[in-house]
Design a protein around this motif. Structure first.
Motif, PDB file in Angstrom:
ATOM      1  N   ARG A  12       0.832  -1.175  -0.126  1.00 44.85           N
ATOM      2  CA  ARG A  12       0.019  -0.088  -0.190  1.00 44.85           C
ATOM      3  C   ARG A  12       0.726   1.189  -0.288  1.00 44.85           C
ATOM      4  O   ARG A  12       0.554   1.999  -0.651  1.00 44.85           O
ATOM      5  CB  ARG A  12      -0.865  -0.116   1.078  1.00 44.85           C
ATOM      6  CG  ARG A  12      -2.177  -1.046   1.267  1.00 44.85           C
ATOM      7  CD  ARG A  12      -3.031  -0.723   2.163  1.00 44.85           C
ATOM      8  NE  ARG A  12      -4.024  -1.829   2.307  1.00 44.85           N
ATOM      9  CZ  ARG A  12      -3.915  -3.011   3.176  1.00 44.85           C
ATOM     10  NH1 ARG A  12      -3.308  -3.044   4.096  1.00 44.85           N
ATOM     11  NH2 ARG A  12      -4.868  -3.854   2.882  1.00 44.85           N
ATOM     12  N   ASP A  13       2.025   1.198   0.699  1.00 42.82           N
ATOM     13  CA  ASP A  13       2.955   2.216   0.923  1.00 42.82           C
ATOM     14  C   ASP A  13       3.717   2.668  -0.569  1.00 42.82           C
ATOM     15  O   ASP A  13       3.714   3.593  -0.832  1.00 42.82           O
ATOM     16  CB  ASP A  13       3.852   2.243   2.099  1.00 42.82           C
ATOM     17  CG  ASP A  13       3.353   2.152   3.265  1.00 42.82           C
ATOM     18  OD1 ASP A  13       2.343   2.783   3.575  1.00 42.82           O
ATOM     19  OD2 ASP A  13       4.106   1.873   3.994  1.00 42.82           O
ATOM     20  N   ASP A  14       3.846   1.384  -1.264  1.00 43.52           N
ATOM     21  CA  ASP A  14       4.503   1.649  -2.351  1.00 43.52           C
ATOM     22  C   ASP A  14       3.598   2.191  -3.788  1.00 43.52           C
ATOM     23  O   ASP A  14       3.989   2.911  -4.575  1.00 43.52           O
ATOM     24  CB  ASP A  14       4.879   0.251  -2.955  1.00 43.52           C
ATOM     25  CG  ASP A  14       6.058  -0.246  -2.370  1.00 43.52           C
ATOM     26  OD1 ASP A  14       6.789   0.259  -1.548  1.00 43.52           O
ATOM     27  OD2 ASP A  14       6.447  -1.704  -2.579  1.00 43.52           O
ATOM     28  N   ALA A  16       0.974   4.277  -2.927  1.00 44.95           N
ATOM     29  CA  ALA A  16       0.334   5.610  -2.005  1.00 44.95           C
ATOM     30  C   ALA A  16       0.184   6.678  -3.176  1.00 44.95           C
ATOM     31  O   ALA A  16      -0.872   7.151  -3.043  1.00 44.95           O
ATOM     32  CB  ALA A  16       1.005   5.893  -0.810  1.00 44.95           C
ATOM     33  N   GLN A  17       1.089   6.801  -4.026  1.00 45.97           N
ATOM     34  CA  GLN A  17       1.072   8.051  -4.826  1.00 45.97           C
ATOM     35  C   GLN A  17       0.112   7.652  -6.057  1.00 45.97           C
ATOM     36  O   GLN A  17      -0.230   8.850  -7.015  1.00 45.97           O
ATOM     37  CB  GLN A  17       2.519   8.573  -5.253  1.00 45.97           C
ATOM     38  CG  GLN A  17       3.362   8.622  -3.926  1.00 45.97           C
ATOM     39  CD  GLN A  17       2.754   9.874  -3.274  1.00 45.97           C
ATOM     40  OE1 GLN A  17       2.263  10.825  -3.749  1.00 45.97           O
ATOM     41  NE2 GLN A  17       2.742   9.643  -2.190  1.00 45.97           N
ATOM     42  N   LEU A  18      -0.381   6.639  -6.293  1.00 48.39           N
ATOM     43  CA  LEU A  18      -1.207   6.181  -7.685  1.00 48.39           C
ATOM     44  C   LEU A  18      -2.554   6.570  -7.450  1.00 48.39           C
ATOM     45  O   LEU A  18      -3.294   6.440  -6.345  1.00 48.39           O
ATOM     46  CB  LEU A  18      -0.926   4.693  -7.911  1.00 48.39           C
ATOM     47  CG  LEU A  18       0.349   4.188  -8.336  1.00 48.39           C
ATOM     48  CD1 LEU A  18       0.265   2.933  -8.621  1.00 48.39           C
ATOM     49  CD2 LEU A  18       0.710   4.906  -9.773  1.00 48.39           C
ATOM     50  N   GLU A  19      -3.038   7.376  -8.536  1.00 46.65           N
ATOM     51  CA  GLU A  19      -4.500   7.696  -8.522  1.00 46.65           C
ATOM     52  C   GLU A  19      -5.338   6.251  -9.148  1.00 46.65           C
ATOM     53  O   GLU A  19      -4.489   5.733 -10.151  1.00 46.65           O
ATOM     54  CB  GLU A  19      -4.781   8.893  -9.352  1.00 46.65           C
ATOM     55  CG  GLU A  19      -4.304  10.182  -8.327  1.00 46.65           C
ATOM     56  CD  GLU A  19      -4.795  11.400  -9.291  1.00 46.65           C
ATOM     57  OE1 GLU A  19      -5.596  11.418  -9.982  1.00 46.65           O
ATOM     58  OE2 GLU A  19      -3.931  12.199  -8.967  1.00 46.65           O
ATOM     59  N   HIS A  34      -5.654  -1.103 -10.697  1.00 45.58           N
ATOM     60  CA  HIS A  34      -5.047   0.271 -11.242  1.00 45.58           C
ATOM     61  C   HIS A  34      -5.930   0.661 -12.497  1.00 45.58           C
ATOM     62  O   HIS A  34      -5.558   0.066 -13.589  1.00 45.58           O
ATOM     63  CB  HIS A  34      -3.446   0.544 -11.376  1.00 45.58           C
ATOM     64  CG  HIS A  34      -3.181   1.803 -11.916  1.00 45.58           C
ATOM     65  ND1 HIS A  34      -2.526   2.325 -12.672  1.00 45.58           N
ATOM     66  CD2 HIS A  34      -3.044   2.966 -10.967  1.00 45.58           C
ATOM     67  CE1 HIS A  34      -2.221   3.537 -12.828  1.00 45.58           C
ATOM     68  NE2 HIS A  34      -2.580   3.896 -11.775  1.00 45.58           N
ATOM     69  N   GLU A  93      10.330  -1.869  -6.576  1.00 46.02           N
ATOM     70  CA  GLU A  93      10.224  -0.669  -7.399  1.00 46.02           C
ATOM     71  C   GLU A  93      10.377  -1.210  -8.647  1.00 46.02           C
ATOM     72  O   GLU A  93       9.460  -0.635  -9.597  1.00 46.02           O
ATOM     73  CB  GLU A  93      11.397   0.390  -7.098  1.00 46.02           C
ATOM     74  CG  GLU A  93      11.290   1.630  -7.800  1.00 46.02           C
ATOM     75  CD  GLU A  93      12.579   2.670  -7.095  1.00 46.02           C
ATOM     76  OE1 GLU A  93      12.843   3.362  -8.290  1.00 46.02           O
ATOM     77  OE2 GLU A  93      12.815   2.566  -6.156  1.00 46.02           O
TER      78      GLU A  93
END
Length: 109
Positions: A12-14, A16-19, A34, A93
């Motif tokens: 979830r942290d990895d 987090a920046q995705l909409e 996604h 990553e």
């Protein structure tokens, strides 16, 4: 649930920046969608990433990454990641990058 909640939090942290992200219970764990496409997830023995068939062999060359199988069948385009390997930030990553590249190539849902 049959998955490591700590590992789910790392993922979830990895992400987090995705909409356009949604969690769905699947494969006895959680899959992250996604924009409607399965991207990655966690299960009882580790994690999975949807890297696509073109990047499949490249992903399998990474330490701790194996072919994803279900009911004895290879799941082309999906890779399985050992739970211990998920501690490696650079590995996560790279796999996420491959997965995002693949899902971006798919038609919108």
């Amino acid at each position: 649930m049959a998955y490591d909640e700590g590992l789910a939090e790392v993922m979830r942290d990895d992400l987090a920046q995705l909409e356009g992200l949604k969690e769905v219970r699947m494969f006895g764990g959680i899959c992250f969608m996604h924009h409607g496409h399965m991207l990655c997830g966690v299960h009882k023995d580790g994690a999975l990433y949807r890297v696509g068939k073109e990047r499949h062999s490249m992903a399998l060359d990474l330490a701790g990454v194996h072919e994803m199988t279900m009911t004895g069948r290879s799941m082309g385009g999906l890779v399985d990641v050992e739970i211990n390997a998920m501690a490696e930030d650079a590995l996560r990553e790279r796999l996420l990058e491959m997965s995002l590249e693949f899902t971006a190539s798919l038609p919108p849902k």
